[in-house]
Design a protein around this motif. Structure first.
Motif, PDB file in Angstrom:
ATOM      1  N   GLN A  30      45.107 -31.442  39.148  1.00 58.59           N
ATOM      2  CA  GLN A  30      46.070 -30.517  38.555  1.00 58.59           C
ATOM      3  C   GLN A  30      45.471 -29.120  38.417  1.00 58.59           C
ATOM      4  O   GLN A  30      46.141 -28.127  38.686  1.00 58.59           O
ATOM      5  CB  GLN A  30      46.540 -31.025  37.189  1.00 58.59           C
ATOM      6  N   MET A  31      44.216 -29.034  38.011  1.00 58.73           N
ATOM      7  CA  MET A  31      43.560 -27.731  37.899  1.00 58.73           C
ATOM      8  C   MET A  31      43.489 -27.056  39.267  1.00 58.73           C
ATOM      9  O   MET A  31      43.752 -25.860  39.397  1.00 58.73           O
ATOM     10  CB  MET A  31      42.147 -27.894  37.321  1.00 58.73           C
ATOM     11  N   PHE A  32      43.156 -27.848  40.294  1.00 60.55           N
ATOM     12  CA  PHE A  32      43.055 -27.310  41.648  1.00 60.55           C
ATOM     13  C   PHE A  32      44.424 -26.835  42.140  1.00 60.55           C
ATOM     14  O   PHE A  32      44.552 -25.735  42.693  1.00 60.55           O
ATOM     15  CB  PHE A  32      42.474 -28.370  42.592  1.00 60.55           C
ATOM     16  N   GLY A  33      45.448 -27.652  41.905  1.00 58.25           N
ATOM     17  CA  GLY A  33      46.802 -27.277  42.312  1.00 58.25           C
ATOM     18  C   GLY A  33      47.290 -26.031  41.587  1.00 58.25           C
ATOM     19  O   GLY A  33      47.945 -25.166  42.182  1.00 58.25           O
ATOM     20  N   GLU A  34      46.968 -25.924  40.294  1.00 56.42           N
ATOM     21  CA  GLU A  34      47.344 -24.737  39.529  1.00 56.42           C
ATOM     22  C   GLU A  34      46.647 -23.495  40.073  1.00 56.42           C
ATOM     23  O   GLU A  34      47.240 -22.420  40.129  1.00 56.42           O
ATOM     24  CB  GLU A  34      47.013 -24.932  38.049  1.00 56.42           C
ATOM     25  N   TRP A  35      45.379 -23.630  40.481  1.00 53.73           N
ATOM     26  CA  TRP A  35      44.651 -22.502  41.081  1.00 53.73           C
ATOM     27  C   TRP A  35      45.354 -22.049  42.354  1.00 53.73           C
ATOM     28  O   TRP A  35      45.569 -20.849  42.556  1.00 53.73           O
ATOM     29  CB  TRP A  35      43.197 -22.914  41.370  1.00 53.73           C
ATOM     30  N   MET A  36      45.739 -23.001  43.197  1.00 55.88           N
ATOM     31  CA  MET A  36      46.441 -22.647  44.439  1.00 55.88           C
ATOM     32  C   MET A  36      47.759 -21.949  44.125  1.00 55.88           C
ATOM     33  O   MET A  36      48.071 -20.905  44.708  1.00 55.88           O
ATOM     34  CB  MET A  36      46.691 -23.898  45.293  1.00 55.88           C
ATOM     35  N   HIS A  37      48.522 -22.505  43.191  1.00 59.82           N
ATOM     36  CA  HIS A  37      49.827 -21.936  42.845  1.00 59.82           C
ATOM     37  C   HIS A  37      49.676 -20.544  42.238  1.00 59.82           C
ATOM     38  O   HIS A  37      50.395 -19.614  42.605  1.00 59.82           O
ATOM     39  CB  HIS A  37      50.555 -22.871  41.878  1.00 59.82           C
ATOM     40  N   ARG A  38      48.747 -20.406  41.313  1.00 56.29           N
ATOM     41  CA  ARG A  38      48.516 -19.129  40.624  1.00 56.29           C
ATOM     42  C   ARG A  38      48.166 -18.012  41.615  1.00 56.29           C
ATOM     43  O   ARG A  38      48.519 -16.862  41.411  1.00 56.29           O
ATOM     44  CB  ARG A  38      47.374 -19.337  39.616  1.00 56.29           C
ATOM     45  N   ASN A  39      47.500 -18.386  42.700  1.00 51.96           N
ATOM     46  CA  ASN A  39      47.068 -17.392  43.679  1.00 51.96           C
ATOM     47  C   ASN A  39      47.946 -17.354  44.924  1.00 51.96           C
ATOM     48  O   ASN A  39      47.632 -16.649  45.880  1.00 51.96           O
ATOM     49  CB  ASN A  39      45.600 -17.665  44.055  1.00 51.96           C
ATOM     50  N   GLY A  67      36.376 -21.783  52.700  1.00 46.03           N
ATOM     51  CA  GLY A  67      35.496 -22.112  53.820  1.00 46.03           C
ATOM     52  C   GLY A  67      35.385 -23.610  54.062  1.00 46.03           C
ATOM     53  O   GLY A  67      34.329 -24.107  54.456  1.00 46.03           O
ATOM     54  N   ILE A  68      36.485 -24.327  53.809  1.00 48.99           N
ATOM     55  CA  ILE A  68      36.516 -25.770  54.026  1.00 48.99           C
ATOM     56  C   ILE A  68      37.748 -26.104  54.865  1.00 48.99           C
ATOM     57  O   ILE A  68      38.585 -25.232  55.123  1.00 48.99           O
ATOM     58  CB  ILE A  68      36.536 -26.563  52.701  1.00 48.99           C
ATOM     59  N   SER A  69      37.857 -27.354  55.273  1.00 48.90           N
ATOM     60  CA  SER A  69      38.989 -27.735  56.109  1.00 48.90           C
ATOM     61  C   SER A  69      40.270 -27.855  55.290  1.00 48.90           C
ATOM     62  O   SER A  69      40.245 -28.116  54.085  1.00 48.90           O
ATOM     63  CB  SER A  69      38.704 -29.065  56.815  1.00 48.90           C
ATOM     64  N   ARG A  70      41.374 -27.705  55.980  1.00 45.83           N
ATOM     65  CA  ARG A  70      42.696 -27.871  55.370  1.00 45.83           C
ATOM     66  C   ARG A  70      42.846 -29.296  54.823  1.00 45.83           C
ATOM     67  O   ARG A  70      43.425 -29.513  53.770  1.00 45.83           O
ATOM     68  CB  ARG A  70      43.757 -27.572  56.431  1.00 45.83           C
ATOM     69  N   ARG A  71      42.297 -30.246  55.540  1.00 44.97           N
ATOM     70  CA  ARG A  71      42.369 -31.644  55.113  1.00 44.97           C
ATOM     71  C   ARG A  71      41.658 -31.848  53.774  1.00 44.97           C
ATOM     72  O   ARG A  71      42.150 -32.553  52.904  1.00 44.97           O
ATOM     73  CB  ARG A  71      41.758 -32.554  56.169  1.00 44.97           C
ATOM     74  N   ALA A 111      30.820 -27.276  42.805  1.00 45.96           N
ATOM     75  CA  ALA A 111      30.612 -26.079  43.637  1.00 45.96           C
ATOM     76  C   ALA A 111      31.935 -25.556  44.200  1.00 45.96           C
ATOM     77  O   ALA A 111      32.133 -24.339  44.298  1.00 45.96           O
ATOM     78  CB  ALA A 111      29.633 -26.384  44.768  1.00 45.96           C
ATOM     79  N   ILE A 112      32.839 -26.447  44.557  1.00 48.41           N
ATOM     80  CA  ILE A 112      34.144 -26.024  45.069  1.00 48.41           C
ATOM     81  C   ILE A 112      34.938 -25.343  43.960  1.00 48.41           C
ATOM     82  O   ILE A 112      35.566 -24.301  44.172  1.00 48.41           O
ATOM     83  CB  ILE A 112      34.925 -27.217  45.663  1.00 48.41           C
ATOM     84  N   TRP A 113      34.921 -25.925  42.750  1.00 51.70           N
ATOM     85  CA  TRP A 113      35.648 -25.299  41.645  1.00 51.70           C
ATOM     86  C   TRP A 113      35.059 -23.927  41.317  1.00 51.70           C
ATOM     87  O   TRP A 113      35.790 -22.969  41.059  1.00 51.70           O
ATOM     88  CB  TRP A 113      35.659 -26.197  40.413  1.00 51.70           C
ATOM     89  N   LEU A 114      33.743 -23.814  41.333  1.00 52.33           N
ATOM     90  CA  LEU A 114      33.117 -22.509  41.092  1.00 52.33           C
ATOM     91  C   LEU A 114      33.501 -21.515  42.179  1.00 52.33           C
ATOM     92  O   LEU A 114      33.722 -20.328  41.897  1.00 52.33           O
ATOM     93  CB  LEU A 114      31.600 -22.658  40.984  1.00 52.33           C
ATOM     94  N   ALA A 115      33.624 -21.992  43.421  1.00 54.46           N
ATOM     95  CA  ALA A 115      34.075 -21.124  44.512  1.00 54.46           C
ATOM     96  C   ALA A 115      35.514 -20.665  44.268  1.00 54.46           C
ATOM     97  O   ALA A 115      35.860 -19.508  44.526  1.00 54.46           O
ATOM     98  CB  ALA A 115      33.960 -21.846  45.852  1.00 54.46           C
ATOM     99  N   CYS A 116      36.354 -21.570  43.752  1.00 56.79           N
ATOM    100  CA  CYS A 116      37.742 -21.204  43.419  1.00 56.79           C
ATOM    101  C   CYS A 116      37.754 -20.078  42.395  1.00 56.79           C
ATOM    102  O   CYS A 116      38.468 -19.079  42.557  1.00 56.79           O
ATOM    103  CB  CYS A 116      38.504 -22.400  42.857  1.00 56.79           C
ATOM    104  N   LEU A 117      36.974 -20.249  41.336  1.00 57.71           N
ATOM    105  CA  LEU A 117      36.930 -19.243  40.281  1.00 57.71           C
ATOM    106  C   LEU A 117      36.356 -17.924  40.789  1.00 57.71           C
ATOM    107  O   LEU A 117      36.850 -16.848  40.441  1.00 57.71           O
ATOM    108  CB  LEU A 117      36.123 -19.759  39.091  1.00 57.71           C
ATOM    109  N   GLY A 118      35.323 -18.005  41.621  1.00 62.91           N
ATOM    110  CA  GLY A 118      34.736 -16.799  42.194  1.00 62.91           C
ATOM    111  C   GLY A 118      35.705 -16.076  43.110  1.00 62.91           C
ATOM    112  O   GLY A 118      35.816 -14.841  43.071  1.00 62.91           O
ATOM    113  N   TRP A 119      36.414 -16.836  43.929  1.00 63.45           N
ATOM    114  CA  TRP A 119      37.403 -16.227  44.822  1.00 63.45           C
ATOM    115  C   TRP A 119      38.484 -15.530  43.995  1.00 63.45           C
ATOM    116  O   TRP A 119      38.883 -14.413  44.299  1.00 63.45           O
ATOM    117  CB  TRP A 119      38.029 -17.292  45.724  1.00 63.45           C
ATOM    118  N   GLU A 120      38.922 -16.208  42.938  1.00 68.16           N
ATOM    119  CA  GLU A 120      39.968 -15.635  42.094  1.00 68.16           C
ATOM    120  C   GLU A 120      39.480 -14.364  41.404  1.00 68.16           C
ATOM    121  O   GLU A 120      40.234 -13.407  41.247  1.00 68.16           O
ATOM    122  CB  GLU A 120      40.429 -16.658  41.062  1.00 68.16           C
TER     123      GLU A 120
END
Length: 164
Positions: free
Chosen positions: A91-100, A112-116, A131-140
């Protein structure tokens, strides 16, 4: 809810008021505190009675947790338990995608990862590494406009000014 996307709830018990102990098809045993959800949702107020709460039972097929006519979906319970355990939920990941405003493809490009893999993370098919979540936050925080990565991160003051 398909077993492919979400773990199946195999057992539930209510050891204390508003706390559930859940066992999942992944082998995980997770505790989750649902008091906040119960208090924030007026139709669920009857479940706040400790005697009623203690009657929590597994819904048919592990699809959720039931009390009389009320139910929590297993996917929500799993996400709440993950978050309370300090992990990142789908849910956190989906919210990050939606928010952005990101699609599977643009999120994959941003991280920098696959669509899958983005799809797996968003649907809880795979655990989201820290590390992926930190990348999400950094990208945001930096919101790169070009395809290249930023050379520096904004200061706390610059970040606050950008997000007023």
């Amino acid at each position: 809810m398909s077993d492919f996307f979400f773990p199946r709830l195999e057992a539930v018990e209510a050891p204390a008021p508003w706390r559930l102990c859940t066992r999942w098809s992944t082998g995980e045993v997770l505790e989750v505190d649902v008091e906040g959800v119960l208090r924030a949702t007026p139709p669920l107020a009857p479940i706040l009675d400790p005697a009623v709460f203690a009657t929590a039972r597994l819904a048919e097929g592990g699809q959720g947790i039931e009390w009389f006519d009320e139910e929590f979906g297993a996917d929500n319970v799993y996400a709440w338990a993950q978050e309370q355990a300090g992990a990142v939920s789908h849910q956190m990941f989906g919210e990050w995608m939606h928010r952005n405003g990101l699609s599977l493809s643009t999120a994959a490009e941003a991280l920098g990862i696959s669509r899958r893999m983005v799809s797996y993370y968003r649907t809880a098919h795979k655990a989201i590494p820290r590390a992926i979540w930190l990348a999400c936050l950094g990208w945001e925080a930096t919101r790169p406009q070009a395809r290249s990565l930023p050379r520096r991160l904004p200061t706390a003051r610059e970040y606050a000014a950008l997000h007023r």
